[in-house]
Design an enzyme around this catalytic site. Structure first.
Site, mmCIF file in Angstrom:
data_model
loop_
_atom_site.group_PDB
_atom_site.id
_atom_site.type_symbol
_atom_site.label_atom_id
_atom_site.label_comp_id
_atom_site.label_asym_id
_atom_site.label_seq_id
_atom_site.Cartn_x
_atom_site.Cartn_y
_atom_site.Cartn_z
ATOM 1 N N LYS A 1 149.254 84.319 97.103
ATOM 2 C CA LYS A 1 148.929 82.927 96.743
ATOM 3 C C LYS A 1 148.904 82.083 98.015
ATOM 4 O O LYS A 1 148.054 81.214 98.194
ATOM 5 C CB LYS A 1 149.957 82.397 95.737
ATOM 6 C CG LYS A 1 149.596 81.063 95.115
ATOM 7 C CD LYS A 1 150.089 79.874 95.893
ATOM 8 C CE LYS A 1 149.793 78.569 95.178
ATOM 9 N NZ LYS A 1 150.192 77.400 95.940
ATOM 10 N N ASP B 1 132.147 79.434 95.737
ATOM 11 C CA ASP B 1 132.774 79.667 94.441
ATOM 12 C C ASP B 1 134.171 80.266 94.637
ATOM 13 O O ASP B 1 134.320 81.473 94.831
ATOM 14 C CB ASP B 1 131.859 80.618 93.645
ATOM 15 C CG ASP B 1 132.368 80.904 92.251
ATOM 16 O OD1 ASP B 1 133.555 80.632 91.967
ATOM 17 O OD2 ASP B 1 131.579 81.424 91.444
ATOM 18 N N GLU C 1 147.439 70.462 97.854
ATOM 19 C CA GLU C 1 148.860 70.792 98.037
ATOM 20 C C GLU C 1 149.324 70.341 99.422
ATOM 21 O O GLU C 1 148.788 70.795 100.443
ATOM 22 C CB GLU C 1 149.067 72.297 97.876
ATOM 23 C CG GLU C 1 150.536 72.694 97.968
ATOM 24 C CD GLU C 1 150.763 74.194 97.726
ATOM 25 O OE1 GLU C 1 149.982 74.830 97.003
ATOM 26 O OE2 GLU C 1 151.739 74.724 98.301
ATOM 27 N N HIS D 1 158.107 71.761 103.361
ATOM 28 C CA HIS D 1 157.437 71.378 102.126
ATOM 29 C C HIS D 1 157.849 69.989 101.677
ATOM 30 O O HIS D 1 157.026 69.144 101.367
ATOM 31 C CB HIS D 1 157.828 72.364 101.011
ATOM 32 C CG HIS D 1 156.702 73.248 100.613
ATOM 33 N ND1 HIS D 1 156.835 74.251 99.702
ATOM 34 C CD2 HIS D 1 155.411 73.277 101.007
ATOM 35 C CE1 HIS D 1 155.683 74.861 99.543
ATOM 36 N NE2 HIS D 1 154.814 74.297 100.332
HETATM 37 C C1 MEV Z 1 153.142 77.882 98.380
HETATM 38 O O1 MEV Z 1 151.965 77.268 97.972
HETATM 39 C C2 MEV Z 1 152.857 79.200 99.079
HETATM 40 C C3 MEV Z 1 154.095 80.021 99.446
HETATM 41 O O2 MEV Z 1 154.894 80.218 98.284
HETATM 42 C C4 MEV Z 1 153.579 81.339 99.974
HETATM 43 C C5 MEV Z 1 154.657 82.375 100.214
HETATM 44 O O3 MEV Z 1 155.708 82.337 99.572
HETATM 45 O O4 MEV Z 1 154.389 83.275 101.030
HETATM 46 C C6 MEV Z 1 154.922 79.305 100.450
#
Ligand code: MEV
Length: 444
Positions: free
Chosen positions: A286, A302, A89, A399
């Protein structure tokens, strides 16, 4: 094409080219020669290296390359690391590096392993008097431990072994179901095979001991082991990572328009939202796992186990919550997370995969505890970077800037077009359609 043409016997026995050609014909409807050529491009030049990679899995056709990057400037417990990260990513490594540099001049990260216990379970069915089973179990606990000595001896020499075990009654939820839950110390190995071997032996011995005991009736002796397997939930294999500084040291944000106090308050509120709302908490976590997984992967560990455990831990009080917490008080900004991370620095892929080995070397060949600390800090850094963007300029600016290269690649942009696009989009909003338009205008 009839569906039975898609079925096959003996696929695993075919050679690589044969496998690919069969797939090309039956699933891709493409020219087998072309497809073989495409897959072969990712084969390792060195036959021995390819053999090694093939050995990690089955039915391998080729290798699937994923970027291996470095996040430098990670100061953790006063030691500076250049952390290897394997992730596809865009912006994750950049974000981690950014956060690492931010905290480098503010004291760095502090991390501490709180516990290192792993867990395994023998699930079994016993039809009989509960009290009898419990009292018998307590009387044979030590014997059970001794009975796996042939498996644990080497681990004990390294300071590990079976730590404890208990019997748990689940009969109110599932008829006659009990669980032998065992706790292990596996030192620098993740220990999955070690734990599973001990558990299977516990299962056999438990049945044998009950069968020859004169305490139980014939019905009670008919114990059925359902399964023996480690648990990937290891809430007592826990690490804590933290950053903190005076609020005033945070600096200002958005070209000086957001003060340190405002930033700290907004940041804390964003963390609190992830503590109360599972929808936000999932995305928040995430982001943490972006950092965690990429180091776990780079070191040959793992990541599925680490992921599964993290999410169970995140809902340990019954509600899925943020793994991180933030406190702003008495002029101090504090941001931390606790996370169970069951990983190893010996055994498994850690020493077999040449790049995993190299990753560990880059990190100074840490023991498992040190690696847990590093991983937790990268998770925290990732979370800090995401929340800093989200509560200030928004996530898309950064991003999309990182994603620009991917968009350009999808339009097969030349090096010259890439350079022109990069400078064109320096101060403009990036979207797929805007990039398409720009590339088309160049090509006119
Ligand atoms: C993207 O991979 C992760 C985010 O969505 C985490 C977040 O929103 O805190 C940017």
């Amino acid at each position: 094409m009839a569906d039975n043409e898609k079925e096959i016997a003996g696929f695993s026995k075919m050679g690589k080219r044969e496998k690919i050609a069969w797939l090309a014909k039956n699933f891709l409807y493409a020219n087998p020669v072309e497809v073989v050529k495409e897959f072969a491009e990712y084969w390792h030049d060195n036959i021995e290296s390819q053999k090694l990679l093939d050995g990690f899995s089955e039915n391998t056709l080729t290798n699937f390359p994923v970027p291996f990057g470095i996040a430098p400037n990670f100061k953790i417990n006063e030691q500076v690391y250049a952390v290897p990260m394997v992730i596809e990513e865009s912006s994750v490594v950049a974000a981690a590096s950014n956060a690492a540099k931010f905290w480098l001049s503010r004291g760095g990260f502090k991390a501490e392993v709180l516990s290192t216990k792993k867990v395994g379970q023998v699930h079994f069915i016993y039809h009989g008097a509960k009290e009898k089973l419990f009292s018998f179990f307590n009387s044979i606990k030590e014997e059970l431990k001794q009975g796996v000595k042939h498996i644990t001896i080497k681990m004990e020499e390294r300071g590990g072994g079976v730590v404890d075990m208990e019997l748990i009654d689940f009969t109110e939820l599932e008829k006659d179901y009990y669980q032998l839950r065992a706790y292990f110390e596996t030192v620098d190995s993740m220990g999955a095979n070690f734990i599973n071997s001990c558990l299977e032996e516990f299962g056999i011995q438990l049945c044998d001991k009950i069968a020859i005991s004169n305490v139980f009736s014939d019905t009670e002796k008919d114990v059925e082991v359902v399964m023996c397997i480690l648990s990937n939930y290891t809430p007592e294999c826990l690490v804590r990572a933290e950053v903190s500084c005076k609020i005033s040291e945070l600096g200002t944000f958005e070209n000086g328009t957001v003060s340190a106090e405002e930033f700290a308050a907004n940041f804390q509120r964003a963390v609190n939202i992830a503590r109360i709302d599972p929808f936000r908490a999932t995305t928040h976590n995430k982001g943490i796992m972006n950092g965690v997984d990429s180091v776990v992967l780079a070191t040959g560990n793992d990541f599925r186990a680490v992921e599964a455990c993290a999410h169970t831990y995140a809902c340990r009080d019954g509600v899925y919550r943020s793994l991180s917490e933030c406190k702003v008080e008495n002029g101090i900004f504090r941001f931390w997370l606790t996370l169970p991370i069951a990983i190893g620095t010996v055994g498994g892929l850690t020493s077999l995969h040449p790049l995993a080995k190299r990753s560990l070397e880059l990190l100074g060949n840490p023991n498992a505890k040190k690696l847990m600390e590093i991983i937790a800090c990268v998770g925290l850094a990732q979370n800090f970077a995401a929340l800093r963007s989200l509560t200030t300029i928004g996530i898309q600016a950064g991003h999309m800037k990182m994603h620009l290269t991917n968009i350009l690649a999808s339009f097969q942009a030349s090096d010259e077009e890439v350079e022109k696009a990069k400078s064109h989009f320096e101060n403009k909003t990036i979207s797929v359609s805007a990039v398409r338009e720009f590339v088309e205008s160049l090509r006119k």
